[in-house]
Structures are given as C-alpha cells and as structure tokens.
Motif scaffolding. Structure first.
Motif, PDB file in Angstrom:
ATOM      1  N   LYS A   1     -36.013  62.079  68.838  1.00  0.00           N
ATOM      2  CA  LYS A   1     -36.063  61.273  70.061  1.00  0.00           C
ATOM      3  C   LYS A   1     -37.381  60.525  70.191  1.00  0.00           C
ATOM      4  CE  LYS A   1     -35.719  61.484  75.004  1.00  0.00           C
ATOM      5  NZ  LYS A   1     -35.334  62.237  76.175  1.00  0.00           N
ATOM      6  N   ASP A   2     -38.456  61.130  69.667  1.00  0.00           N
ATOM      7  CA  ASP A   2     -39.776  60.523  69.767  1.00  0.00           C
ATOM      8  C   ASP A   2     -40.640  61.068  68.633  1.00  0.00           C
ATOM      9  OD1 ASP A   2     -41.859  58.967  70.731  1.00  0.00           O
ATOM     10  OD2 ASP A   2     -41.932  59.925  72.701  1.00  0.00           O
ATOM     11  N   TYR A   3     -41.813  60.479  68.462  1.00  0.00           N
ATOM     12  CA  TYR A   3     -42.747  60.857  67.401  1.00  0.00           C
ATOM     13  C   TYR A   3     -44.123  60.925  68.031  1.00  0.00           C
ATOM     14  CZ  TYR A   3     -44.696  60.707  62.621  1.00  0.00           C
ATOM     15  OH  TYR A   3     -45.341  60.992  61.428  1.00  0.00           O
ATOM     16  N   TRP A   4     -44.669  62.126  68.151  1.00  0.00           N
ATOM     17  CA  TRP A   4     -45.969  62.317  68.783  1.00  0.00           C
ATOM     18  C   TRP A   4     -47.015  62.557  67.714  1.00  0.00           C
ATOM     19  CZ3 TRP A   4     -44.636  66.319  73.190  1.00  0.00           C
ATOM     20  CH2 TRP A   4     -43.751  65.715  74.091  1.00  0.00           C
ATOM     21  N   LEU A   5     -48.130  61.865  67.857  1.00  0.00           N
ATOM     22  CA  LEU A   5     -49.221  62.004  66.895  1.00  0.00           C
ATOM     23  C   LEU A   5     -50.132  63.171  67.239  1.00  0.00           C
ATOM     24  CD1 LEU A   5     -50.269  58.296  66.310  1.00  0.00           C
ATOM     25  CD2 LEU A   5     -49.062  59.817  64.735  1.00  0.00           C
ATOM     26  N   LYS A   6     -50.598  63.834  66.194  1.00  0.00           N
ATOM     27  CA  LYS A   6     -51.615  64.876  66.322  1.00  0.00           C
ATOM     28  C   LYS A   6     -52.971  64.239  66.048  1.00  0.00           C
ATOM     29  CE  LYS A   6     -48.826  68.626  64.418  1.00  0.00           C
ATOM     30  NZ  LYS A   6     -48.824  69.608  63.330  1.00  0.00           N
ATOM     31  N   PRO A   7     -54.014  64.713  66.628  1.00  0.00           N
ATOM     32  CA  PRO A   7     -54.000  65.825  67.567  1.00  0.00           C
ATOM     33  C   PRO A   7     -53.372  65.411  68.892  1.00  0.00           C
ATOM     34  CG  PRO A   7     -56.215  64.922  67.411  1.00  0.00           C
ATOM     35  CD  PRO A   7     -55.370  64.191  66.406  1.00  0.00           C
ATOM     36  N   ILE A   8     -52.636  66.343  69.459  1.00  0.00           N
ATOM     37  CA  ILE A   8     -51.956  66.106  70.726  1.00  0.00           C
ATOM     38  C   ILE A   8     -52.992  65.988  71.840  1.00  0.00           C
ATOM     39  CG2 ILE A   8     -50.370  67.123  72.414  1.00  0.00           C
ATOM     40  CD1 ILE A   8     -48.923  66.288  69.918  1.00  0.00           C
ATOM     41  N   ASP A   9     -52.805  65.004  72.695  1.00  0.00           N
ATOM     42  CA  ASP A   9     -53.677  64.836  73.859  1.00  0.00           C
ATOM     43  C   ASP A   9     -53.224  65.837  74.923  1.00  0.00           C
ATOM     44  OD1 ASP A   9     -55.052  64.099  76.145  1.00  0.00           O
ATOM     45  OD2 ASP A   9     -54.619  61.965  75.941  1.00  0.00           O
ATOM     46  N   VAL A  10     -53.928  66.957  75.039  1.00  0.00           N
ATOM     47  CA  VAL A  10     -53.496  68.015  75.947  1.00  0.00           C
ATOM     48  C   VAL A  10     -53.557  67.597  77.413  1.00  0.00           C
ATOM     49  CG1 VAL A  10     -53.994  69.908  74.359  1.00  0.00           C
ATOM     50  CG2 VAL A  10     -55.768  69.133  75.936  1.00  0.00           C
ATOM     51  N   THR A  11     -54.348  66.592  77.731  1.00  0.00           N
ATOM     52  CA  THR A  11     -54.419  66.145  79.121  1.00  0.00           C
ATOM     53  C   THR A  11     -53.123  65.468  79.553  1.00  0.00           C
ATOM     54  OG1 THR A  11     -55.414  64.006  78.570  1.00  0.00           O
ATOM     55  CG2 THR A  11     -56.931  65.846  79.003  1.00  0.00           C
ATOM     56  N   GLN A  12     -52.344  64.986  78.591  1.00  0.00           N
ATOM     57  CA  GLN A  12     -51.083  64.312  78.909  1.00  0.00           C
ATOM     58  C   GLN A  12     -49.859  65.084  78.436  1.00  0.00           C
ATOM     59  OE1 GLN A  12     -51.073  60.242  77.658  1.00  0.00           O
ATOM     60  NE2 GLN A  12     -52.989  59.776  78.677  1.00  0.00           N
ATOM     61  N   LEU A  13     -50.079  66.212  77.783  1.00  0.00           N
ATOM     62  CA  LEU A  13     -48.966  66.939  77.180  1.00  0.00           C
ATOM     63  C   LEU A  13     -47.951  67.428  78.205  1.00  0.00           C
ATOM     64  CD1 LEU A  13     -47.577  68.023  74.686  1.00  0.00           C
ATOM     65  CD2 LEU A  13     -49.059  70.022  74.798  1.00  0.00           C
TER      66      LEU A  13
END
Length: 130
Positions: A105-117
């Motif tokens: 459904k989507d592709y999230w890049l690492k490192p994950i932005d924990v403030t928006q997770l």
C-alpha cells in the motif's frame, strides 16, 4: 475512522534496534497491539493466529525478501483485509515502484521518523477501513 477493536500491527524486521524503537513508539499508543517477527517464516506463523490491521514489512529479511513475503501473504484469502507497507533504507525509484506494483500500500523509508510514525500508522489503518 479507526477500527472498533484495538489496532493490531504486525512488524516484520530483523534488526533488533529497529524493533526496540518500534516497541517504544507503541508504548505511546495506548490500546494498540504490536507483534514483531524477525523473519518471514515467523511472520507467516503469526498470521495463522489471525490477521493484523496493518503489516509493516522490511524489504530485506534474513530468510526471504519483503516482496517474497508479500506474495505469500497475498496468497492467503484474508490478506486483502489489511494493508501491507514496505520498509526499507533503499529509496531507488525502481524498487519503490516494484514494491507498490506488487501490492504494498505504501513504501516508508528508514530511518523511520518517529515523530510522525503514530500519525502514519493511524492514517494507514483509517484509510484502509474506509
């Protein structure tokens, strides 16, 4: 609109640091349930216990690729009921496009932005529930 029951997320990741980080984020999400699998086989075993509301899949697992795992997940009849999101440090346009065409459904890049997770998790489940 969020599902009536507490959201359940299955996170497939072999990097222990990333798992600990995700567990910390989920501590800030009261009522949410996180299960972690460190490889594709473990993820498939957890799926047999019941489908998650959302599945986060690392693209580079020790026993199979994220694409291979997605194919196995999509082969299950209940897989259409929940979104799968690819996670990777690789941002090559071709890899992103391949993942999306394969059914992520989507592709999230690492490192994950924990403030928006947390917002991204809620949005992914809410969007799928509509």
């Amino acid at each position: 609109m969020l599902p009536a029951l507490a959201p359940y997320v299955l996170y497939v990741e072999d990097d222990r640091i990333n798992i600990v980080l995700m567990e910390e984020v989920f501590r800030q999400l009261p009522g949410w349930r996180l299960e972690c699998a460190e490889d594709g086989a473990q993820a498939l075993n957890l799926l047999s216990e019941g489908p998650p509301d959302l599945m986060l899949i690392d693209m580079n697992l020790p026993d199979m690729s994220g694409l291979d795992l997605l194919q196995k997940v999509l082969a299950r009849t209940d897989a259409a009921a929940f979104p799968c999101i690819a996670l990777s440090a690789d941002d090559w346009a071709e890899q992103v496009e391949t993942a999306l065409q394969a059914g992520f459904k989507d592709y999230w890049l690492k490192p994950i932005d924990v403030t928006q997770l947390a917002a991204r998790l809620k949005s992914s489940i809410a969007t799928d529930a509509v």
